[in-house]
Design a protein around this motif. Structure first.
Motif, mmCIF file in Angstrom:
data_model
loop_
_atom_site.group_PDB
_atom_site.id
_atom_site.type_symbol
_atom_site.label_atom_id
_atom_site.label_comp_id
_atom_site.label_asym_id
_atom_site.label_seq_id
_atom_site.Cartn_x
_atom_site.Cartn_y
_atom_site.Cartn_z
ATOM 1 N N ALA A 190 0.827 -1.208 0.000
ATOM 2 C CA ALA A 190 0.000 0.000 0.000
ATOM 3 C C ALA A 190 0.863 1.261 0.000
ATOM 4 C CB ALA A 190 -0.929 0.006 1.221
ATOM 5 N N LEU A 191 2.066 1.161 0.576
ATOM 6 C CA LEU A 191 2.984 2.300 0.604
ATOM 7 C C LEU A 191 3.872 2.354 -0.624
ATOM 8 C CD1 LEU A 191 4.053 2.355 4.376
ATOM 9 C CD2 LEU A 191 2.147 3.530 3.251
ATOM 10 N N GLY A 192 3.620 1.448 -1.587
ATOM 11 C CA GLY A 192 4.286 1.511 -2.881
ATOM 12 C C GLY A 192 5.431 0.548 -3.097
ATOM 13 N N TYR A 193 5.823 -0.214 -2.078
ATOM 14 C CA TYR A 193 6.994 -1.082 -2.184
ATOM 15 C C TYR A 193 6.670 -2.420 -2.851
ATOM 16 C CZ TYR A 193 9.334 1.978 1.225
ATOM 17 O OH TYR A 193 9.894 3.056 1.869
ATOM 18 N N GLN A 194 7.689 -3.010 -3.445
ATOM 19 C CA GLN A 194 7.661 -4.429 -3.785
ATOM 20 C C GLN A 194 8.018 -5.191 -2.509
ATOM 21 O OE1 GLN A 194 10.053 -5.346 -7.387
ATOM 22 N NE2 GLN A 194 10.339 -3.124 -7.546
ATOM 23 N N THR A 195 7.482 -6.395 -2.322
ATOM 24 C CA THR A 195 7.688 -7.077 -1.050
ATOM 25 C C THR A 195 8.093 -8.536 -1.224
ATOM 26 O OG1 THR A 195 5.363 -7.745 -0.871
ATOM 27 C CG2 THR A 195 5.972 -5.619 0.093
ATOM 28 N N ALA A 196 8.788 -9.046 -0.204
ATOM 29 C CA ALA A 196 9.085 -10.472 -0.079
ATOM 30 C C ALA A 196 8.913 -10.823 1.391
ATOM 31 C CB ALA A 196 10.507 -10.779 -0.539
ATOM 32 N N ALA A 197 7.963 -11.698 1.698
ATOM 33 C CA ALA A 197 7.712 -12.109 3.080
ATOM 34 C C ALA A 197 8.713 -13.195 3.463
ATOM 35 C CB ALA A 197 6.285 -12.618 3.225
ATOM 36 N N LEU A 198 9.583 -12.897 4.425
ATOM 37 C CA LEU A 198 10.657 -13.812 4.808
ATOM 38 C C LEU A 198 10.746 -13.949 6.324
ATOM 39 C CD1 LEU A 198 13.473 -12.383 2.479
ATOM 40 C CD2 LEU A 198 12.159 -14.473 2.095
ATOM 41 N N ASP A 199 11.049 -15.157 6.769
ATOM 42 C CA ASP A 199 11.346 -15.388 8.179
ATOM 43 C C ASP A 199 12.573 -14.560 8.559
ATOM 44 O OD1 ASP A 199 13.020 -17.130 10.296
ATOM 45 O OD2 ASP A 199 10.894 -17.611 10.542
ATOM 46 N N TRP A 200 12.614 -14.126 9.818
ATOM 47 C CA TRP A 200 13.712 -13.290 10.295
ATOM 48 C C TRP A 200 15.071 -13.931 10.023
ATOM 49 C CZ3 TRP A 200 15.407 -8.763 11.359
ATOM 50 C CH2 TRP A 200 16.491 -8.557 12.220
ATOM 51 N N GLY A 201 15.162 -15.235 10.178
ATOM 52 C CA GLY A 201 16.431 -15.913 9.999
ATOM 53 C C GLY A 201 16.937 -15.930 8.572
ATOM 54 N N GLU A 202 16.104 -15.561 7.602
ATOM 55 C CA GLU A 202 16.491 -15.578 6.196
ATOM 56 C C GLU A 202 16.892 -14.198 5.674
ATOM 57 O OE1 GLU A 202 13.027 -17.114 4.314
ATOM 58 O OE2 GLU A 202 13.217 -19.110 5.195
ATOM 59 N N VAL A 203 16.776 -13.184 6.522
ATOM 60 C CA VAL A 203 16.916 -11.810 6.040
ATOM 61 C C VAL A 203 18.335 -11.484 5.606
ATOM 62 C CG1 VAL A 203 16.593 -9.371 6.598
ATOM 63 C CG2 VAL A 203 14.976 -11.060 7.461
ATOM 64 N N TYR A 204 19.337 -11.882 6.391
ATOM 65 C CA TYR A 204 20.715 -11.511 6.050
ATOM 66 C C TYR A 204 21.094 -12.020 4.666
ATOM 67 C CZ TYR A 204 25.647 -10.456 6.486
ATOM 68 O OH TYR A 204 26.905 -9.926 6.284
ATOM 69 N N THR A 205 20.801 -13.289 4.418
ATOM 70 C CA THR A 205 21.144 -13.876 3.129
ATOM 71 C C THR A 205 20.393 -13.183 1.992
ATOM 72 O OG1 THR A 205 21.606 -16.012 4.151
ATOM 73 C CG2 THR A 205 21.193 -16.008 1.782
ATOM 74 N N ALA A 206 19.117 -12.858 2.236
ATOM 75 C CA ALA A 206 18.320 -12.188 1.206
ATOM 76 C C ALA A 206 18.896 -10.812 0.874
ATOM 77 C CB ALA A 206 16.867 -12.068 1.667
ATOM 78 N N LEU A 207 19.364 -10.090 1.883
ATOM 79 C CA LEU A 207 19.997 -8.794 1.643
ATOM 80 C C LEU A 207 21.341 -8.961 0.955
ATOM 81 C CD1 LEU A 207 19.266 -7.126 5.110
ATOM 82 C CD2 LEU A 207 18.357 -6.339 2.914
ATOM 83 N N GLN A 208 22.108 -9.926 1.407
ATOM 84 C CA GLN A 208 23.448 -10.153 0.878
ATOM 85 C C GLN A 208 23.430 -10.538 -0.596
ATOM 86 O OE1 GLN A 208 25.605 -13.519 2.610
ATOM 87 N NE2 GLN A 208 27.287 -12.131 3.065
ATOM 88 N N THR A 209 22.423 -11.315 -0.984
ATOM 89 C CA THR A 209 22.339 -11.810 -2.359
ATOM 90 C C THR A 209 21.509 -10.917 -3.265
ATOM 91 O OG1 THR A 209 20.452 -13.219 -1.752
ATOM 92 C CG2 THR A 209 22.653 -14.207 -1.636
ATOM 93 N N GLY A 210 20.919 -9.856 -2.715
ATOM 94 C CA GLY A 210 20.149 -8.936 -3.533
ATOM 95 C C GLY A 210 18.723 -9.353 -3.801
ATOM 96 N N VAL A 211 18.238 -10.366 -3.091
ATOM 97 C CA VAL A 211 16.831 -10.761 -3.233
ATOM 98 C C VAL A 211 15.937 -9.604 -2.823
ATOM 99 C CG1 VAL A 211 15.029 -12.313 -2.374
ATOM 100 C CG2 VAL A 211 17.293 -13.224 -2.941
ATOM 101 N N VAL A 212 16.347 -8.875 -1.780
ATOM 102 C CA VAL A 212 15.632 -7.672 -1.357
ATOM 103 C C VAL A 212 16.624 -6.531 -1.203
ATOM 104 C CG1 VAL A 212 13.726 -8.879 -0.215
ATOM 105 C CG2 VAL A 212 15.804 -8.353 1.079
ATOM 106 N N ASP A 213 16.111 -5.303 -1.296
ATOM 107 C CA ASP A 213 16.940 -4.108 -1.137
ATOM 108 C C ASP A 213 16.915 -3.580 0.288
ATOM 109 O OD1 ASP A 213 17.448 -3.821 -4.025
ATOM 110 O OD2 ASP A 213 15.308 -3.341 -4.120
#
Length: 339
Positions: A190-213
């Motif tokens: 609603a605030l305009g972002y693209q989203t990926a729902a991820l468990d907290w434990g997966e966040v570092y890898t997702a940021l590191q690999t560019g899955v999310v910004d």
């Protein structure tokens, strides 16, 4: 699956393995009154970890040593959903957790976007006797959990790398991690972002690999402490007032005698009261610390926050009517901050 903490990867413990481990512990401690206390987020030495340790120590003190509390920090028994499953099943007796909606979508009331817009309003709503507190207590009881109260942190925001958004239009270029609960993804969309729902434990890898910004689920402490090597900006969108919950498996609670129930309950209230006093100062401390260490921080104007709030309420609240029920949403509409 692997879990990340401050950039280090830790192996996830499956719910089955945790259950076997806990069964062994229960046999070993059969002659003692032992309670198992866990959190889904927060390592030893973190604010949440310290609260967990304090709760355990207070229970032991208030029970005159008749209760032994075993503490399990983030990742020691599995991911967020796995540990919550253990709590509901009774494999874990008590928990400081960030609510999961898998057993009852109504728990999502805590993630209603823009219910309150100031610390004063939020603290009043979440305190014992407050309108949000009363809603949560009834819901938790329905899934077999004893609700002691909230452990408030503050208003969350969006931490990102390389770019940031101060408007709905700019947000379209950013993909952010959200919590896996309704309506976290819907709010950020609603605030305009693209989203990926991820468990907290997966966040570092997702940021590191560019899955999310970026990461859009927490007060500044979490992205600063855990991902400061990856993130550059923090925009204080304040879409949720974040709070952990102090709770206990109802069967575990009712198995205690009255004096031990009182020890657990009083200890939980003491931990909760300490956090109500400390939360705002703690949040402001980490806002300043993050900036000192190079993270650029953006505080939005009242006009921009009101714009975001109207947009989220118009798009997300009708969906919440369907998921949570109009009775709950009517209470929220009657008590939420006027725009």
């Amino acid at each position: 699956m692997t879990l990340a903490t401050k950039g280090h990867l830790l192996p996830a413990v499956s719910a089955l393995s945790a259950a076997v481990f806990l069964l062994g512990a229960s046999i070993e401690d059969a002659e003692a009154t032992t309670l198992r206390l866990a959190t889904d987020s927060g390592t030893k030495g973190s604010p949440a970890g310290d609260a967990l340790e304090t709760w355990g120590q207070l229970i032991e003190e208030k029970s005159n040593g008749e209760i032994d509390v075993k503490v399990y920090y983030q990742n020691e028994l599995g991911g967020q959903q796995e540990v919550f499953d253990l709590l509901v099943a009774g494999g874990v007796d008590m928990m400081l957790n960030w609510p999961m909606t898998s057993y009852d979508k109504r728990i999502g009331v805590i993630y209603t976007p823009y219910m309150t817009l100031s610390w004063e309003e939020a603290m009043e709503a979440y305190r014992p006797g407050g309108w949000v507190n009363e809603l949560l207590g009834d819901i938790y009881a329905d899934i077999g959990l004893k609700f002691f109260g909230p452990w408030p942190e503050g208003f969350n925001g969006v931490a990102s790398r390389g770019k940031y958004a101060l408007t709905v239009e700019d947000a379209g270029d950013l993909a952010v991690r959200t919590m896996t609960v309704f309506p976290a993804p819907q709010t950020m969309q609603a605030l305009g972002y693209q989203t990926a729902a991820l468990d907290w434990g997966e966040v570092y890898t997702a940021l590191q690999t560019g899955v999310v910004d970026g990461e859009a689920g927490n007060v500044i402490y979490w992205p600063y402490e855990y991902f400061s090597d990856l993130l550059d900006y923090y925009v204080h969108t304040k879409h949720f007032f974040m709070t952990g919950i102090l709770t206990m498996n109802m069967g575990s609670y009712e198995s205690l005698d009255e004096a031990h129930q009182q020890a657990v309950r009083e200890a939980a209230i003491e931990v909760m009261d300490q956090q109500f006093v400390a939360a705002r100062e703690q949040d402001e401390h980490y806002i300043a610390k993050a900036q000192e260490d190079g993270m650029e921080y953006f505080e939005l104007s009242d006009e921009r926050l009101a714009e975001f709030a109207r947009r989220a309420r118009e798009q997300v609240w009708p969906q919440m009517d369907e998921e949570l029920g109009s009775e709950i949403m009517d209470v929220i509409r009657a008590n939420a901050t006027s725009l």
